[in-house]
Design a protein around this motif. Sequence first.
Motif, PDB file in Angstrom:
ATOM      1  N   LYS A 155      -1.829   1.745  -7.791  1.00 44.63           N
ATOM      2  CA  LYS A 155      -3.066   1.270  -7.625  1.00 44.63           C
ATOM      3  C   LYS A 155      -4.137   1.941  -8.519  1.00 44.63           C
ATOM      4  O   LYS A 155      -4.934   1.549  -8.899  1.00 44.63           O
ATOM      5  CB  LYS A 155      -3.372   1.865  -6.216  1.00 44.63           C
ATOM      6  CG  LYS A 155      -2.716   0.984  -5.065  1.00 44.63           C
ATOM      7  CD  LYS A 155      -2.892  -0.194  -5.080  1.00 44.63           C
ATOM      8  CE  LYS A 155      -1.853  -1.222  -4.012  1.00 44.63           C
ATOM      9  NZ  LYS A 155      -0.461  -0.970  -4.599  1.00 44.63           N
TER      10      LYS A 155
ATOM     11  N   HIS B 131      -3.901   0.011 -11.579  1.00 46.90           N
ATOM     12  CA  HIS B 131      -4.763  -1.170 -11.473  1.00 46.90           C
ATOM     13  C   HIS B 131      -6.257  -0.673 -11.631  1.00 46.90           C
ATOM     14  O   HIS B 131      -6.960  -1.440 -12.355  1.00 46.90           O
ATOM     15  CB  HIS B 131      -4.733  -2.035 -10.079  1.00 46.90           C
ATOM     16  CG  HIS B 131      -3.429  -2.795  -9.936  1.00 46.90           C
ATOM     17  ND1 HIS B 131      -3.572  -4.196 -10.214  1.00 46.90           N
ATOM     18  CD2 HIS B 131      -2.090  -2.684  -9.675  1.00 46.90           C
ATOM     19  CE1 HIS B 131      -2.636  -4.876 -10.047  1.00 46.90           C
ATOM     20  NE2 HIS B 131      -1.566  -3.871  -9.748  1.00 46.90           N
TER      21      HIS B 131
ATOM     22  N   ILE C 285       0.854  -1.320   0.130  1.00 49.48           N
ATOM     23  CA  ILE C 285       0.091   0.004   0.057  1.00 49.48           C
ATOM     24  C   ILE C 285       0.895   1.294  -0.197  1.00 49.48           C
ATOM     25  O   ILE C 285       0.651   2.174  -0.657  1.00 49.48           O
ATOM     26  CB  ILE C 285      -0.941  -0.059   1.259  1.00 49.48           C
ATOM     27  CG1 ILE C 285      -1.953  -1.017   1.101  1.00 49.48           C
ATOM     28  CG2 ILE C 285      -1.678   1.314   1.322  1.00 49.48           C
ATOM     29  CD1 ILE C 285      -2.999  -0.895  -0.020  1.00 49.48           C
TER      30      ILE C 285
ATOM     31  N   ALA D 111      -8.134  -2.224  -5.685  1.00 51.62           N
ATOM     32  CA  ALA D 111      -8.346  -1.141  -6.961  1.00 51.62           C
ATOM     33  C   ALA D 111      -8.841  -1.646  -8.303  1.00 51.62           C
ATOM     34  O   ALA D 111      -9.557  -1.001  -8.880  1.00 51.62           O
ATOM     35  CB  ALA D 111      -6.636  -0.775  -7.039  1.00 51.62           C
TER      36      ALA D 111
ATOM     37  N   GLY E  55      -4.472  -4.626  -1.886  1.00 49.43           N
ATOM     38  CA  GLY E  55      -4.560  -3.260  -2.073  1.00 49.43           C
ATOM     39  C   GLY E  55      -4.940  -3.326  -3.704  1.00 49.43           C
ATOM     40  O   GLY E  55      -5.709  -2.552  -4.303  1.00 49.43           O
ATOM     41  N   ASP E  56      -4.256  -4.073  -4.291  1.00 52.71           N
ATOM     42  CA  ASP E  56      -4.343  -4.235  -5.983  1.00 52.71           C
ATOM     43  C   ASP E  56      -5.835  -4.788  -6.069  1.00 52.71           C
ATOM     44  O   ASP E  56      -6.466  -4.159  -6.890  1.00 52.71           O
ATOM     45  CB  ASP E  56      -3.085  -4.942  -6.539  1.00 52.71           C
ATOM     46  CG  ASP E  56      -1.867  -4.406  -6.458  1.00 52.71           C
ATOM     47  OD1 ASP E  56      -1.751  -3.257  -6.156  1.00 52.71           O
ATOM     48  OD2 ASP E  56      -0.868  -5.297  -6.899  1.00 52.71           O
TER      49      ASP E  56
ATOM     50  N   GLY F 250       1.480   5.021  -4.476  1.00 53.84           N
ATOM     51  CA  GLY F 250       0.227   4.821  -4.868  1.00 53.84           C
ATOM     52  C   GLY F 250      -0.164   4.960  -6.412  1.00 53.84           C
ATOM     53  O   GLY F 250      -1.417   4.555  -6.566  1.00 53.84           O
TER      54      GLY F 250
END
Length: 263
Positions: free
Chosen positions: A128, A131, A120, A190, A186-187, A125
């Motif tokens: 993300k 993604h 993260i 996203a 996190g991916d 960022g």
Amino acid sequence: FPYTTLFRSRILGYPFFFEKRKDNHSCTFKALLSFFFLLVTCFQLMAQDSTKVFYDDHPEIFKNATPQKHIPQLTSKQINNRIKIIATTNIIGYSAAMAGLYAAWYKDYPQSNFHTFNDIGEWKGIDKIGHAYSAYAESKASMELWRWTGIERKKRIWLGGMSGAFYQTVIETLDGFSSEWGWSWGDIGANFIGSGLLVGQELAWDEQRIQFKWSFHRKRYNDPELNKRSDKIFGSSSPERFLKDYNGQTYWLSVNLHSFIPQ
């Protein structure tokens, strides 16, 4: 002209980003990019509106939309044939893309048991946002291909709209079995945000009033050392830079004001 929100990255100082993936696989990258552009071109040229019956039965949803005229009516046989064509295209095309991606990015690196990795706080960022955009673009392309088949509206939205999140999840699974990376929640989040942006708008408005856009320019520096370093981290070929160099990528949220305020 749309109002836009601009996200840009400045991460050249991160030495770990793609440093171990600097081998030149330009042929593979070119093949993947060619397939992507072919897919986009096809859905732009062949897309047709499959919502005429829904449009006639629910005019209140389309009161601000452009009237849909001269929409060809497909027979059940035509719809089934088109479904087979698109399903086969998806299976063959995506399998070939994943095989190429595995050969270029995963094959020569050590594997491990499935594990997670919290990234993260890395890459500022921007990955993300990448993604989310990838899932949005893939979902949009897939949805338009399924629109061409003439299937029912909600099936087209859900089947095509969630394709991006599914495609990206497969890639995340490959990361999960790679010892140098890992499954990133996190991916995954996203990815679903990107697909959700498309699905939500289609269900609510049957159009994309807020579009996710992306552009790329080859980033060059006046300092030779910075150019040398960026070649080492991001690759020297244009296809590699196209995918890896966040410093040359721009992401936009473009809003169609007329859709919200017709007057």
